[in-house]
Scaffold this active site. Structure first.
Site, PDB file in Angstrom:
ATOM      1  N   ASN A 119       7.574  23.188  27.795  1.00  0.00           N
ATOM      2  CA  ASN A 119       7.378  23.014  29.241  1.00  0.00           C
ATOM      3  C   ASN A 119       6.634  24.173  29.884  1.00  0.00           C
ATOM      4  O   ASN A 119       6.269  24.080  31.062  1.00  0.00           O
ATOM      5  CB  ASN A 119       8.715  22.785  29.944  1.00  0.00           C
ATOM      6  N   TYR A 120       6.409  25.248  29.137  1.00  0.00           N
ATOM      7  CA  TYR A 120       5.500  26.304  29.594  1.00  0.00           C
ATOM      8  C   TYR A 120       4.190  26.114  28.826  1.00  0.00           C
ATOM      9  O   TYR A 120       3.735  26.990  28.093  1.00  0.00           O
ATOM     10  CB  TYR A 120       6.075  27.697  29.325  1.00  0.00           C
ATOM     11  N   ARG A 121       3.593  24.973  28.981  1.00  0.00           N
ATOM     12  CA  ARG A 121       2.437  24.548  28.192  1.00  0.00           C
ATOM     13  C   ARG A 121       1.368  25.629  28.125  1.00  0.00           C
ATOM     14  O   ARG A 121       1.013  26.238  29.133  1.00  0.00           O
ATOM     15  CB  ARG A 121       1.847  23.294  28.817  1.00  0.00           C
ATOM     16  N   TYR A 178       7.697  27.632  24.373  1.00  0.00           N
ATOM     17  CA  TYR A 178       8.459  26.576  25.043  1.00  0.00           C
ATOM     18  C   TYR A 178       7.498  25.508  25.541  1.00  0.00           C
ATOM     19  O   TYR A 178       6.550  25.809  26.273  1.00  0.00           O
ATOM     20  CB  TYR A 178       9.250  27.188  26.197  1.00  0.00           C
TER      21      TYR A 178
END
Length: 588
Positions: A490-492, A488
């Site tokens: 945004n969960y870099r 994901y």
């Protein structure tokens, strides 16, 4: 022969004489010179003949060089991961905190002119710090912090709102609550997350099974493109509008604002938390959760947290605790009925449930103390900032009981690393995977967030925690998605691939790009190629342009970092080449 060659060159190529002269000694440092050049450029690009000197004052108050006494405060105020706040972390040469759209446009054009990249920061929650730090010293950059763009205009009658990219999730929730008790918006549970990055990467929250992601509820946007133009949906076109709703805005421009459609929430919602340890039947609860949470009522979201804990500190005995955090868009009586039907193993009773308003549920999920008023959501600063590392995975088949037993053993062996299971299903899975760049919809039972945080200084603590995180991630390989193993945005996570050079080649980009975007990666590349073919907006995990449009041979490293226009650089480069040839002949 040699003398005539030199004399003829001195007539035909006077530029050589300039090149042979010793460089002039500057009275100011490189940092101060860059600051002056950038400030002058900003003023020239925003000042009209009738404007006053007030614009000069504005920029001098919002532009900070490394030698400025306010630089550290401006940089560190929105650093949310202490791993990227060390003396060795490459820092921005300048920080700009603009307040007008024209300032952002000027910043883009001036950065291009001076050979600097832009890192755009809204809330600073990028897990790998890419909004304010860099792992590459060959890409000099500035930070453009959008926190001044936090205006929120809520239109209850039209059930919509314009939200500035520098606003936080908490501020958005509060402004909606100010105008309406029956409207909300599906976004994250951490109130200090910035809108710009959160929305452009997808926007995941506890109402996604009822209303989808944040990006599924965005109807317009404003962006500054690589040419400094301010574009809305109509002028940017549907391809770019598609890309910045889940593909990461930082690859395509500077997001200024999003227009969202509000969703209707009931006057009463219900929350509960149930915890069990492995010794008290947590295995059965977690096993059944995998079947129930993605398939139950769309108004019910049950997040599952798994943490290793110590039962008796003196003996060092460890176990795993499983905690179910729930939001139900309805009253407790109906929730009890649904749980009795779908999840009797949880043993939920009325005493476990708390009925409240939707805004109070936001505070409950944000772990505020009981009785805290909604005004607390306006606080942009988190309680604490630690060192941290996050990773992600997707699960498409339930983990068997023996797999869970081995997971408990691994977690207690490691000691600190935890997991968060976020259920899918509902409306999220009904939307086509190509509707937005976010592809992780139908077929996924839940998403995993790997989580570890620590407060101890030093490399020993960091190496231990990072090793734990990567070990747990490796252990989970048999239980998660494959070909590709998905992640994901945004969960870099830089572990899954990075652009190894400042050019950010297509080959490097496809390694992490396919994991984040699966089948949508190629369309994102096509959009990037169309709107930013020279790859100005780039970072370690940005979308690359197609190879045929990348910066191959068009500029040397000198041109990339020069403060001169490219036409002048080409002239100088050609002069240097000629001078080398002539002087090579002269000394033969």
């Amino acid at each position: 022969m040699r003398r005539s060659t030199f004399l003829s060159f001195s007539v035909v190529h006077p530029l050589l004489l300039l090149l042979l002269l010793p460089p002039a000694v500057s009275s100011s440092s490189p940092s101060e010179s860059l600051y002056a050049n950038f400030l002058n450029c900003l003023e020239n690009r925003t000042q009209s003949p009738s404007s006053s000197s007030s614009s000069t004052y504005q920029f001098s108050q919002s532009l900070f060089s490394q030698s400025n006494s306010s630089y550290s405060g401006a940089l560190n105020s929105y650093v949310r991961n202490r791993r990227f706040n060390t003396s060795s972390t490459p820092k921005p040469l300048l920080i700009l905190t603009p307040s007008l759209q024209s300032h952002v446009s000027a910043a883009v054009l001036c950065s291009k002119h001076l050979g600097l990249l832009i890192r755009t920061r809204s809330g600073g929650h990028d897990y790998e710090g890419l909004s304010y730090a860099s792992s590459r010293s060959d890409d000099p950059f500035i930070v453009l912090d959008t926190f001044n763009f936090r205006a929120i205009d809520v239109d209850v009658a039209g059930e919509s709102a314009w939200v500035g990219s520098g606003a936080t999730v908490g501020e958005l929730y509060y402004r909606i609550w100010e105008k309406s008790r029956v409207h909300g918006f599906p976004a994250g549970v951490c109130p200090t997350v910035g809108i710009g990055g959160h929305f452009s990467g997808g926007g995941y929250g506890n109402m996604l099974r009822k209303f989808g992601l944040s990006v599924d509820n965005i109807v317009d946007a404003k962006i500054v493109d690589v040419d400094g133009r301010v574009l809305d949906r109509a002028s940017m076109g549907e391809d770019l509008f598609w890309a910045i709703r889940g593909g990461g805005g930082a690859s395509f421009g500077v997001i200024l604002a999003y227009r969202i459609k509000l969703v209707r929430v009931p006057e009463t919602v219900t929350v509960f938390r149930v915890e069990k340890t492995v010794e008290h039947n947590a295995t059965e609860m977690v096993y059944r959760w995998q079947y129930v949470a993605p398939a139950t009522d769309n108004g019910l979201f049950m997040r599952l947290l798994l943490r290793p804990i110590t039962l008796e500190p003196r003996k060092g005995e460890k176990t795993v605790r499983a905690s179910v955090y729930t939001l139900f868009l309805g009253d407790a009586e109906r929730l009890i009925s649904i749980m009795a039907r779908d999840f009797p193993e949880l043993g939920l009773s009325k005493v476990d449930c708390k009925e409240m308003s939707w805004i109070d549920s936001v505070l409950w999920w944000g772990r505020f103390e009981n009785g805290t008023g909604p005004e607390a959501l306006l606080d942009r600063m988190p309680d604490s900032v630690n060192f941290l590392k996050r990773k992600s995975d997707y699960v498409r088949e339930p983990i068997p009981r023996d797999g869970l037993d081995s997971l408990w053993d691994k977690m207690t062996e490691l000691g600190k690393a935890g997991l968060v299971f976020n259920p899918y299903g509902g409306v999220l899975s009904e939307i086509a995977s190509s509707e937005t760049p976010f592809p992780h919809r139908a077929g996924n039972l839940f998403k995993i967030q790997y989580s570890i945080s620590w407060s101890e200084e030093g490399t020993e603590a960091a190496n231990d925690c990072l090793s734990q995180m990567r070990s747990l991630y490796s252990f989970m390989t048999p239980f998660v998605s494959k070909d590709p193993r998905r992640a994901y945005l945004n969960y870099r996570d830089l572990d899954i691939g990075v652009a190894r050079s400042s050019g950010n080649s297509y080959g490097d980009g496809s390694v992490y790009g396919v994991k984040y975007f699966v089948g949508n990666f190629e369309r994102l590349v096509n959009v990037k190629t169309a709107v930013d073919p020279e790859n100005f907006f780039r970072n370690e995990q940005s979308i690359p342009p197609l190879p045929s449009k990348s910066r191959t041979g068009s500029t040397s490293s000198m041109a990339r970092h020069s403060t001169l226009p490219r036409s002048n650089m080409k002239l100088i480069e050609s002069g240097i080449l000629v001078s080398l040839l002539i002087w090579g002949n002269f000394f033969l």
